[in-house]
Motif scaffolding. Structure first.
Motif, PDB file in Angstrom:
ATOM      1  N   LEU A 171     -51.113 -87.730  43.164  1.00  0.00           N
ATOM      2  CA  LEU A 171     -50.937 -88.905  42.718  1.00  0.00           C
ATOM      3  C   LEU A 171     -51.670 -88.737  41.303  1.00  0.00           C
ATOM      4  O   LEU A 171     -52.829 -88.193  41.288  1.00  0.00           O
ATOM      5  N   VAL A 172     -50.780 -89.083  40.258  1.00  0.00           N
ATOM      6  CA  VAL A 172     -51.469 -88.734  39.186  1.00  0.00           C
ATOM      7  C   VAL A 172     -51.645 -90.030  38.510  1.00  0.00           C
ATOM      8  O   VAL A 172     -52.391 -90.028  37.543  1.00  0.00           O
ATOM      9  N   TRP A 173     -51.105 -91.314  38.661  1.00  0.00           N
ATOM     10  CA  TRP A 173     -51.264 -92.531  37.991  1.00  0.00           C
ATOM     11  C   TRP A 173     -51.105 -93.267  39.002  1.00  0.00           C
ATOM     12  O   TRP A 173     -50.140 -93.583  39.589  1.00  0.00           O
ATOM     13  N   PRO A 174     -52.244 -94.279  39.412  1.00  0.00           N
ATOM     14  CA  PRO A 174     -53.503 -94.396  38.684  1.00  0.00           C
ATOM     15  C   PRO A 174     -54.386 -93.159  39.275  1.00  0.00           C
ATOM     16  O   PRO A 174     -53.987 -92.557  40.370  1.00  0.00           O
ATOM     17  N   MET A 175     -55.123 -92.679  38.630  1.00  0.00           N
ATOM     18  CA  MET A 175     -55.707 -91.322  38.919  1.00  0.00           C
ATOM     19  C   MET A 175     -56.710 -91.333  40.206  1.00  0.00           C
ATOM     20  O   MET A 175     -57.534 -92.402  40.369  1.00  0.00           O
TER      21      MET A 175
ATOM     22  N   LEU B  73     -61.102 -86.534  41.738  1.00  0.00           N
ATOM     23  CA  LEU B  73     -61.377 -85.811  40.682  1.00  0.00           C
ATOM     24  C   LEU B  73     -62.756 -85.755  40.105  1.00  0.00           C
ATOM     25  O   LEU B  73     -63.108 -84.738  39.809  1.00  0.00           O
ATOM     26  N   ASN B  74     -63.492 -86.791  40.445  1.00  0.00           N
ATOM     27  CA  ASN B  74     -64.961 -86.879  39.922  1.00  0.00           C
ATOM     28  C   ASN B  74     -65.862 -85.823  40.729  1.00  0.00           C
ATOM     29  O   ASN B  74     -66.705 -85.238  40.630  1.00  0.00           O
ATOM     30  N   ASP B  75     -65.336 -86.161  42.125  1.00  0.00           N
ATOM     31  CA  ASP B  75     -65.866 -84.937  43.004  1.00  0.00           C
ATOM     32  C   ASP B  75     -65.958 -83.681  42.962  1.00  0.00           C
ATOM     33  O   ASP B  75     -66.833 -82.743  42.736  1.00  0.00           O
TER      34      ASP B  75
ATOM     35  N   ALA C 234     -54.851 -83.187  30.592  1.00  0.00           N
ATOM     36  CA  ALA C 234     -56.425 -83.408  30.216  1.00  0.00           C
ATOM     37  C   ALA C 234     -56.759 -84.555  29.485  1.00  0.00           C
ATOM     38  O   ALA C 234     -57.756 -85.098  29.713  1.00  0.00           O
ATOM     39  N   ALA C 235     -55.711 -85.088  28.656  1.00  0.00           N
ATOM     40  CA  ALA C 235     -56.154 -86.245  28.015  1.00  0.00           C
ATOM     41  C   ALA C 235     -56.385 -87.374  28.989  1.00  0.00           C
ATOM     42  O   ALA C 235     -57.359 -88.310  28.881  1.00  0.00           O
TER      43      ALA C 235
ATOM     44  N   SER D 131     -60.070 -89.425  29.722  1.00  0.00           N
ATOM     45  CA  SER D 131     -60.178 -91.081  29.637  1.00  0.00           C
ATOM     46  C   SER D 131     -60.516 -91.714  30.923  1.00  0.00           C
ATOM     47  O   SER D 131     -61.144 -92.625  31.000  1.00  0.00           O
ATOM     48  N   GLU D 132     -60.230 -90.874  31.980  1.00  0.00           N
ATOM     49  CA  GLU D 132     -60.106 -91.665  33.272  1.00  0.00           C
ATOM     50  C   GLU D 132     -61.258 -91.106  34.057  1.00  0.00           C
ATOM     51  O   GLU D 132     -61.771 -91.819  35.128  1.00  0.00           O
TER      52      GLU D 132
END
Lengths: 289, 578
Positions: free
Chosen positions: B512-516, B521-523, B543-544, B548-549
């Protein structure tokens, strides 16, 4: 005792949303006549869908109680075609203006027509862009002064009738918003027609089009002669091309029967031996090595 | 002689010489004999001529990528030899058309086992059918590397049986001629012998594009409209045959705008509907993607990415439509973007795409790519009875009391029940204009704010609803690597290579790439000092977006030559970054 519901009258089809058109706009007459035609045909409001694009006339679906879609500029026809393919039992009527249909959406018309998609397409042709306040439209005559053509329109106009006739439309008519009985009669016939039906309704814009006025049409409207053979494509084209002499013919130009897209898709499903319970394993097993 | 667990054969020649069909046959035959198979093709954008390449990887165990390089090179002409000569490595085997073809002299490359096979000459003079050159070559290859001749012959019967025994016989003769030539003239010096597999009954071999079509059928898709475009056309080809069988309809529209317009109309009509395209088509669809967001009509759009911009590299591989997919629309538009890793994902994530579209009433974009779309691979046969499908929340008038239907009703979840045309008391205008709950136009500041929030916030629980984002954690690792789409498979193999070398490294595979999926990912970011993103585009698009997210500030390893990564390239990069 059976209690029968009273038949719907034209006003019963009106939604609570009031029309947003300018005073004197031809579209009021079209709306009233079209709703009379709905009442005449006793259309079920839940089995009918009106699909429009963007423009003054494309606000039409909001003013009617049926199902509807207000889509993007120029895309009403392919959206309506998709809906009809998905739900052939629905009465699908597409409505909009000359700019929506023959400029930004012009690329779709040929293909929806040649597939004989069984929808009714009603154009309210005012030969001007009204919603954006008076720019040249594809049906504006050469020389007309508009906000984007202050030195006069340099281009030849589109002839909507000849356009759809040459792509094989199976029902082609033209009406005038100030002749509500004719509008009703032709829209009724168009909805009853099996296949693609096209009604171009001349609907003057008193606010922005100072050329194609009600007075102009008083002079130039001409009824199609009674003896006209509506099955003859050449005579229909001859009538369509009367605009070159500055005339605006109204009446039924052409009507023939031909297999519709709905029928052709049904033929394909029959050839594929379609079934709602088709065993997908049969499809998957074809990919065993 | 040792048996190979993993073997990669590359066949090169001129487009139209039967490279693709011979590659397909050897892949089919290997899968039939019970091996795992994954193929990789590149071909020119021309109808005929130009260099074409077909690579087949066989293994006893699961294959996750095209692999690194090849073991066996098979050259149908001089050009293919010229193109690939520099990739030949010590220990590789080379089979080439000599004498009698356009390769003018015998090839001797130190360390490479070179086998001249006069395939053109055998086909022309011995068999009298020049077109059978590819089958002569297949016979030789099968004999040299222990690929089951029996399976190959069964594949011939399956493929040509309908054309009559004569055609089958010509192909058999060509296969046997290749085999005989090897047995009588070539002394095998290489060590590549494919270990035989165990034939299984529950395997299929299918291309990425067909797999997307199959996923659509499994999801209950009943309407498909598309416009031909490389490399996405085969999705339509598959469904044109199969969709009518399940009482669905497929049309080829006049352009991509009309395709999506058709799909939106059909979905409003109550059918699960889909289109498939590539980058240029996705550009044309942007306005109507915005409209489906606004209308809250479920639609599925498969984008088989290719090299861009413009006509770009129509037959080559690139992952460069991520920005377009996530941010391509006008205004503030919510949408969902999924990235399948391999053939199985093409099947099951297409089902996911429909489920998400239906549940959340949003446009869902499935980002496949050229190498995945054209790839064929073996996979376990899907079981239709095990597929979970979700249907949109439909309006129930009895639950509404005397209130009239509010299509865009503000609910806690942000998802409003949808009626279907024909349904009594459910009429409304599906509209691209900003609207109030009833669907009537409404432009007040409060309303636009509330409705935009509704259309975004309804996706808040998507990360939890969708399959959890997979991570492969080494607790001691300082480096975490991210990939998306078909680069995920390559990264998995790269990770294995790096770990074989004793490197400490983790990976995360967002599909699932969007919404991220920000939580995952933060974990992951919190556990690693350095983040490396591997992707195939110039702008380092993932990467961009991550920058941003999420909390990540990644290093990028991005290539953009029209080819996928090899596992070795990524493994080397991991070593370098560490």
């Amino acid at each position: 005792m059976d209690i029968k519901e009273a038949p719907m009258k034209a006003k019963d089809y009106k939604s609570v949303v009031p029309p947003t058109w300018c005073p004197g706009c031809g579209d009021y007459g079209v709306l009233n006549a079209v709703l009379k035609s709905f009442a005449e045909l006793e259309l079920d409001i839940f089995e009918t869908a009106l699909v429009s694009g963007i423009g003054c006339s494309s606000r039409f679906p909001y003013f009617v109680k049926t199902y509807g879609m207000h889509t993007a500029h120029g895309r009403a026809l392919p959206v309506a075609a998709g809906l009809k393919m998905a739900r052939p039992e629905l009465e699908v009527i597409c409505l909009g203006g000359d700019g929506d249909g023959f400029s930004i959406g012009g690329g779709h018309v040929a293909h929806v027509v040649r597939k004989n998609t069984d929808i009714t397409y009603v154009i309210m042709d005012n030969a001007i862009y009204g919603l954006t306040k008076g720019q040249v439209s594809p049906t504006s005559v050469q020389g007309m002064v508009t906000t984007t053509t202050p030195y006069g329109v340099p281009d030849n106009p589109v002839n909507p009738l000849a356009f759809v006739l040459t792509y094989g439309a199976t029902f082609v008519a033209q009406a005038y918003s100030s002749k509500p009985k004719l509008v009703q009669e032709l829209v009724t016939k168009a909805i009853q027609h099996k296949g693609f039906s096209f009604v171009n309704i001349i609907s003057p814009c008193p606010t922005f089009n100072k050329f194609n006025t009600f007075d102009y049409y008083k002079e130039n409207i001409e009824e199609i002669p009674e003896g006209h053979n509506t099955k003859d494509l050449n005579s229909a084209l001859e009538i369509a091309l009367r605009s070159k002499q500055g005339k605006t013919p109204v009446g039924l130009l052409y009507q023939i029967q031909s297999p519709t897209l709905t029928e052709r898709l049904a033929d394909i499903r029959e050839k594929a031996e379609a079934s709602d319970n088709y065993d997908l394993n049969k499809i998957i097993d074809a990919y065993k090595p | 002689m040792a048996l190979a667990k993993d073997l990669i054969i590359r066949i090169g020649g001129e487009g139209g010489e039967g490279i693709i069909s011979s590659g397909d046959m050897i892949a089919q035959a290997a899968a039939r004999s019970g091996l795992e198979v994954l193929t990789f093709k590149t071909f020119p954008a021309e109808i005929r001529g130009g260099y074409a390449m077909y690579q087949i990887r066989f293994s006893k165990s699961r294959i996750l990528s095209e692999g690194s390089g090849f073991n066996v090179l098979c050259c149908f002409n001089k050009e293919s030899l010229d193109v690939n000569r520099k990739y030949l490595q010590e220990g590789n085997a080379l089979i080439y058309d000599y004498p009698g073809g356009d390769i003018e002299e015998e090839v001797n490359i130190p360390g490479v086992h070179c086998y001249p096979v006069p395939m053109s000459k055998i086909a022309k003079t011995e068999l009298g059918v020049y077109r059978s050159k590819n089958m002569v070559c297949l016979g030789a290859v099968a004999d040299l590397f222990s690929i089951s001749m029996e399976s190959l012959k069964e594949t011939v019967v399956e493929k040509f049986g309908k054309k009559g025994q004569e055609v089958v016989d010509v192909n058999f003769k060509a296969l046997e001629a290749g085999q005989t030539y090897i047995r009588e003239n070539i002394k095998k010096e290489d060590s590549f012998n494919m270990e035989p597999g165990t034939p299984k009954d529950d395997v299929i071999i299918i291309s990425g594009n067909y797999a997307v079509g199959l996923g659509a059928l499994l999801a209950g898709c009943k309407y498909f409209s598309a416009y031909p475009i490389t490399p996405a056309t085969e999705v339509a080809n598959f469904l044109s045959i199969n969709l009518p069988k399940v009482n669905g309809n497929l049309v080829q529209a006049e352009d991509e705008i009309a395709s999506l317009a058709n799909v939106i109309g059909a979905s409003y009509g109550g059918l699960k509907s889909m289109t498939a395209t590539s980058g240029p088509g996705l550009s044309l669809m942007q306005e109507l993607i915005g409209m489906s967001t606004m209308m809250e009509v479920p639609v599925v759009i498969c984008d088989v990415q290719r090299g861009g911009p413009s006509t770009g590299l129509p037959t080559k591989h690139e992952q460069s439509d991520l920005f377009l997919a996530a941010h391509g629309g006008h205004g503030d538009g919510s949408r969902v973007v999924l990235s399948p890793e391999g053939i199985e994902d093409c099947v099951y994530m297409t089902v996911d795409a429909f489920n998400i579209a239906e549940k959340y009433q949003v446009p869902v974009l499935l980002l496949s790519d050229g190498s995945l779309g054209f790839r064929t691979a073996s996979m376990k046969k899907p079981d239709p009875s095990k597929i979970k499908t979700i249907n949109r929340d439909t309006y129930d008038p009895s639950s509404n009391g005397s209130e009239s239907f509010m299509r865009y009703k503000l609910t806690k979840s942000g998802i409003s029940p949808m009626s279907t045309p024909g349904q009594p008391d459910g009429a409304y205008i599906s509209t691209g204009l900003e609207h109030g709950e009833s669907s009537a136009p409404r432009y007040t500041p409060d309303n636009h704010t509330v409705m935009l929030d509704k259309r975004f916030n309804k996706l808040d629980d998507l990360e939890d609803f969708f399959t959890p984002t997979e991570v492969d954690i080494d607790e001691d690792a300082e480096l975490g690597v991210v990939a998306w789409g078909s680069t995920i498979g390559t990264l998995r193999e790269a990770l294995a290579l790096a770990r074989e070398d004793g490197l400490k490294v983790s990976a995360i595979y967002p599909k699932l790439v969007w919404p991220m999926p920000k939580k995952a990912l933060n974990d992951f970011a919190a556990k690693h000092k350095k983040i490396l993103v591997t992707e195939i585009n110039k702008q380092a698009q993932l990467a961009a977006l991550l920058r941003s997210e999420t909390d990540m500030d990644p290093i990028s390893y991005n290539i953009y030559g029209g080819l996928p990564f090899t596992p070795k390239m990524i493994a080397d990069k991991i070593m370098e970054v560490l």
